[in-house]
Design an enzyme around this catalytic site. Structure first.
Site, PDB file in Angstrom:
ATOM      1  N   HIS A 240     -11.705  -5.980   8.699  1.00 63.24           N
ATOM      2  CA  HIS A 240     -12.468  -5.890   7.454  1.00 63.24           C
ATOM      3  C   HIS A 240     -13.739  -5.089   7.704  1.00 63.24           C
ATOM      4  O   HIS A 240     -14.785  -5.366   7.126  1.00 63.24           O
ATOM      5  CB  HIS A 240     -12.805  -7.284   6.908  1.00 63.24           C
ATOM      6  CG  HIS A 240     -11.602  -8.070   6.502  1.00 63.24           C
ATOM      7  ND1 HIS A 240     -10.859  -8.802   7.394  1.00 63.24           N
ATOM      8  CD2 HIS A 240     -10.989  -8.224   5.306  1.00 63.24           C
ATOM      9  CE1 HIS A 240      -9.847  -9.386   6.763  1.00 63.24           C
ATOM     10  NE2 HIS A 240      -9.894  -9.047   5.500  1.00 63.24           N
TER      11      HIS A 240
ATOM     12  N   GLU B 199       0.828  -1.205   0.000  1.00 63.65           N
ATOM     13  CA  GLU B 199       0.000   0.000   0.000  1.00 63.65           C
ATOM     14  C   GLU B 199       0.863   1.255   0.000  1.00 63.65           C
ATOM     15  O   GLU B 199       0.513   2.250  -0.633  1.00 63.65           O
ATOM     16  CB  GLU B 199      -0.952  -0.004   1.202  1.00 63.65           C
ATOM     17  CG  GLU B 199      -2.037  -1.070   1.130  1.00 63.65           C
ATOM     18  CD  GLU B 199      -1.550  -2.472   1.442  1.00 63.65           C
ATOM     19  OE1 GLU B 199      -0.423  -2.609   1.964  1.00 63.65           O
ATOM     20  OE2 GLU B 199      -2.272  -3.436   1.161  1.00 63.65           O
TER      21      GLU B 199
HETATM   22  C1  LIG Z   1      -1.858  -4.845   4.342  1.00 60.43           C
HETATM   23  C2  LIG Z   1      -2.815  -5.750   3.647  1.00 60.43           C
HETATM   24  N1  LIG Z   1      -3.151  -5.516   2.366  1.00 60.43           N
HETATM   25  C3  LIG Z   1      -4.030  -6.295   1.732  1.00 60.43           C
HETATM   26  C4  LIG Z   1      -4.616  -7.351   2.373  1.00 60.43           C
HETATM   27  C5  LIG Z   1      -5.649  -8.212   1.669  1.00 60.43           C
HETATM   28  N2  LIG Z   1      -5.111  -9.563   1.405  1.00 60.43           N
HETATM   29  C6  LIG Z   1      -5.342 -10.591   2.249  1.00 60.43           C
HETATM   30  S1  LIG Z   1      -4.527 -11.952   1.795  1.00 60.43           S
HETATM   31  C7  LIG Z   1      -3.839 -11.227   0.439  1.00 60.43           C
HETATM   32  C8  LIG Z   1      -2.898 -11.990  -0.424  1.00 60.43           C
HETATM   33  C9  LIG Z   1      -1.725 -12.515   0.327  1.00 60.43           C
HETATM   34  O1  LIG Z   1      -0.932 -13.333  -0.487  1.00 60.43           O
HETATM   35  P1  LIG Z   1       0.324 -14.113   0.061  1.00 60.43           P
HETATM   36  O2  LIG Z   1       1.070 -13.263   1.017  1.00 60.43           O
HETATM   37  O3  LIG Z   1       1.058 -14.662  -1.084  1.00 60.43           O
HETATM   38  O4  LIG Z   1      -0.302 -15.295   0.952  1.00 60.43           O
HETATM   39  P2  LIG Z   1      -1.206 -16.524   0.467  1.00 60.43           P
HETATM   40  O5  LIG Z   1      -2.624 -16.055   0.564  1.00 60.43           O
HETATM   41  O6  LIG Z   1      -0.807 -16.878  -0.901  1.00 60.43           O
HETATM   42  O7  LIG Z   1      -0.968 -17.610   1.453  1.00 60.43           O
HETATM   43  C10 LIG Z   1      -4.287  -9.905   0.348  1.00 60.43           C
HETATM   44  C11 LIG Z   1      -3.940  -8.975  -0.727  1.00 60.43           C
HETATM   45  C12 LIG Z   1      -4.253  -7.562   3.714  1.00 60.43           C
HETATM   46  N3  LIG Z   1      -4.778  -8.580   4.442  1.00 60.43           N
HETATM   47  N4  LIG Z   1      -3.357  -6.769   4.325  1.00 60.43           N
END
Ligand SMILES: Cc1ncc(C[n+]2csc(CCOP(=O)(O)OP(=O)(O)O)c2C)c(N)n1
Ligand SMILES: [Mg+2]
Lengths: 458, 384
Positions: free
Chosen positions: B186, B115
């Site tokens: 959320h 972000e």
């Molecule tokens: C600071 C922040 N930005 C956006 C999100 C929304 N979000 C939740 S999970 C995710 C993807 C995470 O991907 P990764 O770190 O590769 O983990 P995976 O889900 O693949 O295990 C996003 C964008 C969040 N939880 N926190």
């Protein structure tokens, strides 16, 4: 004028403030840190190596050549056992008894069966949200299986295997998922935001990557505490995160600060190919997350995350290294594939082909890999598999229905733990809510909550 | 799923309403007067340009209206670019659906998951003359971008002085607010953190029609705009929306319903809660209540608010975010500070807002202002 200001640093010494300050007392801790003192490095005549304070091992060259990112070789991926369960690292000797191997396998099975049941339960509206870890069971269970109980763990959200391996019971999972009165999170958190003081796993926080610098700081705390009290056992901190989370500033800050303060922390990146819909190609360029570790001066390995033996060996060694020389950070990049949808809120076929997922499932699966290994050793067969699956399913459903029936935490829990003590403001708000519930009894359903509205009494 | 089936009949719902409730009933979005259920009402909307009033309309929910506005902006201005996490495939709330296909991956794209990076990148692009529309996936995740917004976006013009650069082209979209089960991360509605910052405009639309006009105004505006979308309305709020491109004025409140006894001031989703409460209280007490949508939360439209309060003498401010140092505090303070308005007050200004706590999963229904709490507050301000 930024540069001018930076050079303005002597201003302070010109005023005499710095020059005459006594040098700080040296503490035992600073002796343990490799201190790079810029004044000790002088550019000697005819030197073949660079002696700027910012790069001390760099040789001079007269050829104008950029290091081309695309030409630097990819870090290899360590594996012990191949897709068929056959041992490929000939030096490898299993360090577990047959029973212990079976126990690991059963934990993997348990996680995957619980995942299927809870995912479907969400679809039926029986809980608000769920996330499965299909395809990542070896990664979480394997790494957790070589840690000590006293080690401190931070997770992202897809590490139910870590919780299970460290002693989380089915009832612990279910109490959190149903946010009942036995949930230590007191009904405040979304499902899968587990935590356990007893198992030394900090409670999961949704904002991504925030836990990574926490791990560095926690590791520094453990290191300091052991310096102050050498009778304490040596401990490391382990932190899990996705390859998507590794794009956050917090990841970079965490590695850099852990490296500079020599913190005994193991960073475990679960690289499963996706961050929700975003494939790794749009997440980063370069050689994965592993290359970042090297950039920060951190010893790094990439492992096959579907191979529980490789994950175990790498984590075991990482723990050893992290405790050497007064402590240092280690990065493990564990490669896998997110077989599942991101969460129950996601339909991944909106951004990836069904066949891609089916291919992965068929080609490689951490659970069937260990199963093949066990079958080859004569430890496992179809009958045992069926029995284990049936028992696990029964246990999950039993824990499920017990937790679902439990009362919810008291309403009072919404006001507590904001500060250590309830403030006068919060007490007034609690009273206001209590009076409102008294005045409008038909407008609220309080039956599920332990103690009903009475819990709001002072 | 087979092995869960037997328990289904005795299953617990995680969101429900009590059987004898008279006030706290689910909002009926298909009947609320706050949405334009017909073309005529849509085209009669205040502040619409004349040529739009003669045009056509289309039924849209909130995410479709946002999508429509973004698509319009991309079409009419080649400097508009749209990006954020998971934006390419349409975004986790479907607001950017089909835009990457239609306008190309150079203009509509995924960013890495950062972000602070998204915001800094957007500010840089805006400072060099683009009109970036950056998406933050949830308002709860805007904080890594806080430094960029507060220290950079808000101060750019001021710092650059007569060098003349600004990041006026910047628009930041983010879904906000409770949906019933979002818990700590959320559900947040952090508008008050941004309304404290001079240089940023903070907007929260209440409906699809409003969202389209306000978002286009935000994108065309030469000030950086924080555009907060109540995510519970993405699918729930459906109305007729003019098909032509149009803007609605920033920093201008709207009187949604005239009344003479009490003024209720709100914005975003709680307006629907207020409307339900007002219907009940008007029926029960035979009074009339004025309902105002602030629309832009900063710089906000004091004139409309003061005029209304001068007429009714009784006022409450309703919002979902925490009561402490919130929009309610600002509005209440401004009302009592204005001599002509203060003198007309018949009762203290009331605030109906979230308690001073984080949003707890199970207890959200006790925390977010509901119809009963707004109803009660209207009665209290009348009984004073
Ligand atoms: C600071 C922040 N930005 C956006 C999100 C929304 N979000 C939740 S999970 C995710 C993807 C995470 O991907 P990764 O770190 O590769 O983990 P995976 O889900 O693949 O295990 C996003 C964008 C969040 N939880 N926190
Ligand atoms: Mg991932």
């Amino acid at each position: 004028m930024k540069a001018g200001l930076a050079r303005g640093a002597p201003l302070r010494s010109a005023a005499g403030a710095v020059r005459h300050r006594p040098s700080p007392p040296t503490t035992p801790i600073s002796a343990r840190h490799p201190v790079r003192c810029s004044s000790s490095i002088s550019q000697r005549q005819g030197a073949s190596h660079l002696s700027f304070p910012g790069a001390v091992k760099s040789a001079f060259t007269s050829s104008l050549k950029f290091a081309l990112a695309a030409e630097s070789p990819s870090l290899p991926t360590y594996r012990v056992v191949d897709q068929d369960g056959k041992i490929v690292d000939q030096s490898f000797k299993a360090d577990l008894s047959d029973e212990e191997i079976i126990k690991l396998y059963k934990n993997m099975l348990l996680i995957s069966i619980m995942d299927v049941i809870m995912f479907d339960a969400q679809r039926q509206g029986r809980l608000s949200f769920y996330m499965v870890s299909a395809g990542e069971e070896a990664l979480s269970i394997g790494s957790a299986s070589v840690l000590e109980k006293e080690d401190v763990v931070f997770c992202q959200y897809r590490e139910q295997g870590v919780f299970k391996q460290r002693g989380f019971e089915l009832s612990d999972f279910m109490n959190q998922l149903f946010a009942n009165k036995k949930d230590p999170g007191k009904g405040r958190n979304m499902p899968v935001h587990y935590g356990s003081k007893e198992l030394n796993i900090h409670t999961i926080s949704s904002p991504l990557a925030t836990q990574i610098p926490h791990a560095s700081g926690a590791a520094y705390a453990l290191k300091m505490q052991r310096i102050n009290d050498p009778s304490l056992p040596p401990r490391v901190v382990v932190v899990y995160f996705g390859e998507g989370a590794a794009s956050e500033g917090d990841f970079h800050a965490a590695l850099n600060i852990a490296a500079t303060r020599s913190c005994p922390v193991i960073f475990i990146c679960r690289n499963n190919g996706y961050a929700i819909s975003t494939p790794t190609l749009e997440q980063y360029r370069g050689d994965g997350i592993a290359s970042r570790g090297i950039g920060y001066g951190i010893d790094t390995i990439r492992v096959d995350g579907n191979d529980i033996w490789a994950v175990r060996e790498a984590t075991k060694k990482a723990r050893e290294m992290a405790l050497q020389d007064g402590g240092k950070p280690i990065l493990i990049e564990a490669m896998s594939y997110r077989v599942s949808h991101h969460s129950t809120s996601d339909d991944s076929f909106a951004y990836r082909a069904r066949v891609e997922v089916e291919d992965w499932k068929r080609r490689d699966n951490p659970i069937s890999r260990l199963r093949k290994y066990m079958e080859a050793k004569g430890l496992w067969d179809e009958g045992k598999e069926k029995e284990a699956r049936d028992n696990t399913r029964r246990d999950v459903l039993k824990a499920f229905s017990e937790a679902e029936k439990e009362k919810k935490p008291p309403i009072r829990a919404m006001f507590e733990d904001i500060w250590e003590e309830l403030t006068p403001d919060l007490k007034a708000q609690m009273k206001q809510l209590r009076e409102h519930l008294d005045k409008y009894p038909d407008e609220y359903d309080l039956g599920d909550f332990e103690g009903g509205k009475n819990s709001l009494d002072p | 799923m087979r092995w869960l089936a037997p328990a289904v009949s005795e299953r617990r719902q995680y969101s429900t309403h009590p059987p004898n409730a008279r006030l706290n009933l689910p909002i009926d979005y298909s009947a609320t007067p706050l949405l334009s259920h017909s073309s005529q009402t849509a085209l009669a909307t205040a502040d619409l340009p004349a040529e739009v009033k003669n045009g056509t309309t289309k039924r849209m929910n909130l995410f479709q209206a946002i999508n429509d506005a973004l698509s319009t902006a991309l079409t009419e201005d080649e400097d508009v670019i749209i990006f954020g996490e998971d934006v390419s495939f349409g975004g986790v709330f479907r607001c950017t659906m089909k835009l990457a296909e239609q306008f190309g991956g150079d203009r509509v794209f995924n960013t890495p998951l950062t972000e602070q990076g998204i915001m800094g990148f957007a500010i840089g692009a805006a400072a060099e003359g683009m009109r970036p529309v950056a998406e933050i996936q949830f308002a709860d995740y805007v904080y890594p971008a806080f430094d960029q917004l507060v220290n950079e976006a808000a101060k750019y013009r001021y710092r650059d002085g007569s060098c003349g650069r600004s990041v006026g082209g910047l628009t930041v979209r983010m879904p906000c607010g409770g949906v019933g089960h979002g818990a700590l991360y959320h559900s947040q509605s952090p508008e008050a953190l941004f309304t404290h910052i001079p240089g940023l405009r903070v907007v929260m639309p209440r409906s699809p029609l409003q969202a389209k006009g306000l978002l286009l105004a935000a994108i065309r505006s030469n000030d950086p705009v924080i555009f907060m979308e109540p995510k519970i309305l993405y699918r729930a709020a459906v109305e007729q929306v003019p098909t032509a491109a149009y803007t609605l004025p920033l920093s201008k409140a709207e009187i949604l319903k005239e009344g003479k006894d009490v003024t209720v001031i709100s914005y975003g989703q709680p307006l629907y809660t207020c409307d339900s409460a007002i219907q009940s209280v008007e029926k029960d007490l035979g009074i009339s209540v004025e309902l105002i949508d602030l629309r832009t939360l900063y710089p906000w439209d004091k004139e409309t608010v003061f005029k209304s309060v001068q007429k009714t003498g009784r006022v409450l401010v309703v919002h979902e975010a925490m009561v402490n140092a919130g929009i309610g505090a600002e509005v209440a303070a401004a009302i009592q500070e204005d001599p002509e308005t203060f003198i007309r007050l018949e009762a203290p200004v009331q605030r109906v807002a979230g308690f001073s706590i984080h949003t707890p999963l199970l207890f959200e229904k006790f925390n977010v202002p509901d119809v009963a709490r707004v109803y009660d507050s209207i009665k209290k301000v009348l009984d004073y």
